[in-house]
Design a protein around this motif. Sequence first.
Motif, PDB file in Angstrom:
ATOM      1  N   UNK A  46      19.168   3.398 -37.839  1.00 41.30           N
ATOM      2  CA  UNK A  46      18.822   3.092 -36.448  1.00 41.30           C
ATOM      3  C   UNK A  46      17.374   3.496 -36.167  1.00 41.30           C
ATOM      4  N   UNK A  47      16.612   2.524 -35.691  1.00 39.02           N
ATOM      5  CA  UNK A  47      15.190   2.744 -35.416  1.00 39.02           C
ATOM      6  C   UNK A  47      14.949   2.533 -33.920  1.00 39.02           C
ATOM      7  N   UNK A  48      14.240   3.466 -33.315  1.00 46.27           N
ATOM      8  CA  UNK A  48      13.801   3.304 -31.928  1.00 46.27           C
ATOM      9  C   UNK A  48      12.326   2.966 -31.997  1.00 46.27           C
ATOM     10  N   UNK A  49      11.933   1.927 -31.257  1.00 51.19           N
ATOM     11  CA  UNK A  49      10.538   1.505 -31.344  1.00 51.19           C
ATOM     12  C   UNK A  49      10.063   0.888 -30.042  1.00 51.19           C
ATOM     13  N   UNK A  59       5.205  -4.299 -22.807  1.00 47.60           N
ATOM     14  CA  UNK A  59       5.800  -3.371 -23.767  1.00 47.60           C
ATOM     15  C   UNK A  59       7.301  -3.297 -23.505  1.00 47.60           C
ATOM     16  N   UNK A  60       8.062  -3.335 -24.601  1.00 49.13           N
ATOM     17  CA  UNK A  60       9.521  -3.245 -24.529  1.00 49.13           C
ATOM     18  C   UNK A  60       9.977  -2.144 -25.474  1.00 49.13           C
ATOM     19  N   UNK A  61      10.997  -1.427 -25.055  1.00 47.97           N
ATOM     20  CA  UNK A  61      11.640  -0.460 -25.948  1.00 47.97           C
ATOM     21  C   UNK A  61      12.830  -1.147 -26.589  1.00 47.97           C
ATOM     22  N   UNK A  62      13.032  -0.853 -27.874  1.00 47.18           N
ATOM     23  CA  UNK A  62      14.136  -1.458 -28.613  1.00 47.18           C
ATOM     24  C   UNK A  62      14.835  -0.407 -29.459  1.00 47.18           C
ATOM     25  N   UNK A  63      16.125  -0.618 -29.633  1.00 54.49           N
ATOM     26  CA  UNK A  63      16.889   0.113 -30.630  1.00 54.49           C
ATOM     27  C   UNK A  63      17.309  -0.928 -31.658  1.00 54.49           C
ATOM     28  N   UNK A  64      16.868  -0.730 -32.895  1.00 54.46           N
ATOM     29  CA  UNK A  64      17.154  -1.673 -33.972  1.00 54.46           C
ATOM     30  C   UNK A  64      18.155  -1.027 -34.922  1.00 54.46           C
ATOM     31  N   UNK A  65      19.241  -1.737 -35.184  1.00 56.12           N
ATOM     32  CA  UNK A  65      20.252  -1.247 -36.122  1.00 56.12           C
ATOM     33  C   UNK A  65      20.279  -2.189 -37.320  1.00 56.12           C
ATOM     34  N   UNK A  66      20.076  -1.603 -38.504  1.00 56.59           N
ATOM     35  CA  UNK A  66      20.093  -2.367 -39.755  1.00 56.59           C
ATOM     36  C   UNK A  66      21.474  -2.260 -40.404  1.00 56.59           C
ATOM     37  N   UNK A  67      22.040  -3.406 -40.723  1.00 52.78           N
ATOM     38  CA  UNK A  67      23.284  -3.483 -41.489  1.00 52.78           C
ATOM     39  C   UNK A  67      22.883  -4.150 -42.798  1.00 52.78           C
ATOM     40  N   UNK A  73      20.430  -5.942 -35.719  1.00 55.58           N
ATOM     41  CA  UNK A  73      20.708  -6.073 -34.286  1.00 55.58           C
ATOM     42  C   UNK A  73      19.615  -5.342 -33.514  1.00 55.58           C
ATOM     43  N   UNK A  74      18.945  -6.069 -32.640  1.00 54.58           N
ATOM     44  CA  UNK A  74      17.868  -5.520 -31.820  1.00 54.58           C
ATOM     45  C   UNK A  74      18.354  -5.495 -30.374  1.00 54.58           C
ATOM     46  N   UNK A  75      18.449  -4.307 -29.804  1.00 55.40           N
ATOM     47  CA  UNK A  75      18.844  -4.157 -28.407  1.00 55.40           C
ATOM     48  C   UNK A  75      17.612  -3.789 -27.600  1.00 55.40           C
ATOM     49  N   UNK A  82      15.742  -8.091 -21.117  1.00 55.55           N
ATOM     50  CA  UNK A  82      17.043  -7.423 -21.180  1.00 55.55           C
ATOM     51  C   UNK A  82      17.896  -8.222 -22.146  1.00 55.55           C
ATOM     52  N   UNK A  83      18.673  -7.527 -22.976  1.00 52.37           N
ATOM     53  CA  UNK A  83      19.577  -8.233 -23.873  1.00 52.37           C
ATOM     54  C   UNK A  83      19.359  -7.859 -25.317  1.00 52.37           C
ATOM     55  N   UNK A  84      19.642  -8.827 -26.215  1.00 53.29           N
ATOM     56  CA  UNK A  84      19.605  -8.522 -27.636  1.00 53.29           C
ATOM     57  C   UNK A  84      19.180  -9.739 -28.458  1.00 53.29           C
ATOM     58  N   UNK A  85      18.790  -9.428 -29.700  1.00 51.04           N
ATOM     59  CA  UNK A  85      18.501 -10.442 -30.716  1.00 51.04           C
ATOM     60  C   UNK A  85      19.223  -9.986 -31.971  1.00 51.04           C
ATOM     61  N   UNK A  86      20.013 -10.867 -32.564  1.00 54.60           N
ATOM     62  CA  UNK A  86      20.723 -10.538 -33.794  1.00 54.60           C
ATOM     63  C   UNK A  86      20.329 -11.534 -34.876  1.00 54.60           C
ATOM     64  N   UNK A  87      19.900 -10.996 -36.002  1.00 53.11           N
ATOM     65  CA  UNK A  87      19.540 -11.803 -37.169  1.00 53.11           C
ATOM     66  C   UNK A  87      20.642 -11.572 -38.197  1.00 53.11           C
ATOM     67  N   UNK A  88      21.303 -12.651 -38.600  1.00 52.05           N
ATOM     68  CA  UNK A  88      22.419 -12.542 -39.537  1.00 52.05           C
ATOM     69  C   UNK A  88      22.084 -13.273 -40.828  1.00 52.05           C
ATOM     70  N   UNK A  89      22.386 -12.647 -41.961  1.00 55.18           N
ATOM     71  CA  UNK A  89      22.168 -13.254 -43.265  1.00 55.18           C
ATOM     72  C   UNK A  89      23.522 -13.643 -43.839  1.00 55.18           C
TER      73      UNK A  89
END
Length: 138
Positions: A46-49, A59-67, A73-75, A82-89
Motif C-alpha cells: 500500500x502506497x500513499x502518494x 493535487x490529489x491524494x491517493x492510496x494505491x494498493x498493489x495486487x 487499485x487507486x483510491x 473522488x472515486x477510484x481507478x482500477x487496472x486489472x491484468x
Amino acid sequence: MVQIQASIEIDSPIDKVWSLVSDLDSEPKFWRGTKEVRNISKEGNIITREVTIAFKDSKCMQTVTLYPKEKIHVQFTKGIIEGSKTITLIPLENKTRLDVLWNMKLSGMMGMFTGMIKKHIQSGTEQALESIKQESQR
C-alpha cells in the motif's frame, strides 16, 4: 459518479506488463493526465502518494494498493477527483489483457464538469493503454 472503461490486448506475458504498470514512479510517462507523482509512504503493498494532475495542476491524494500480477487499485482520498481507478491484468495465452475501470466524479462545485472531463479521461486512458502496449511489446 461516472464509469470509464477501456481495455487492450498486449502481445507480451503478464510479467512484462506488470513490471511496467506497477512502476508507479513512471506513471506520468504513460498517463498524460498525471503530471507528477510524489510518494509519501509505503507499507507492504500500500502506497500513499500525492499526484499532480493536468487539470489545473490540481493535487490529489491517493492510496494505491498493489495486487501483484493481478491488479492495481487507486483510491482518490483527497482533492478534485473522488472515486477510484482500477487496472486489472488478465493473462491470456502468451498475451495479457489490460482493463481499466474508473468510478469517479469531480468534487464540490467542479462536479458539474464531470461529464465534460469524462471524454478527456477516456481518451487519456486509451492513449495510456496504447503506450503501455507499445512499451511492453518492445
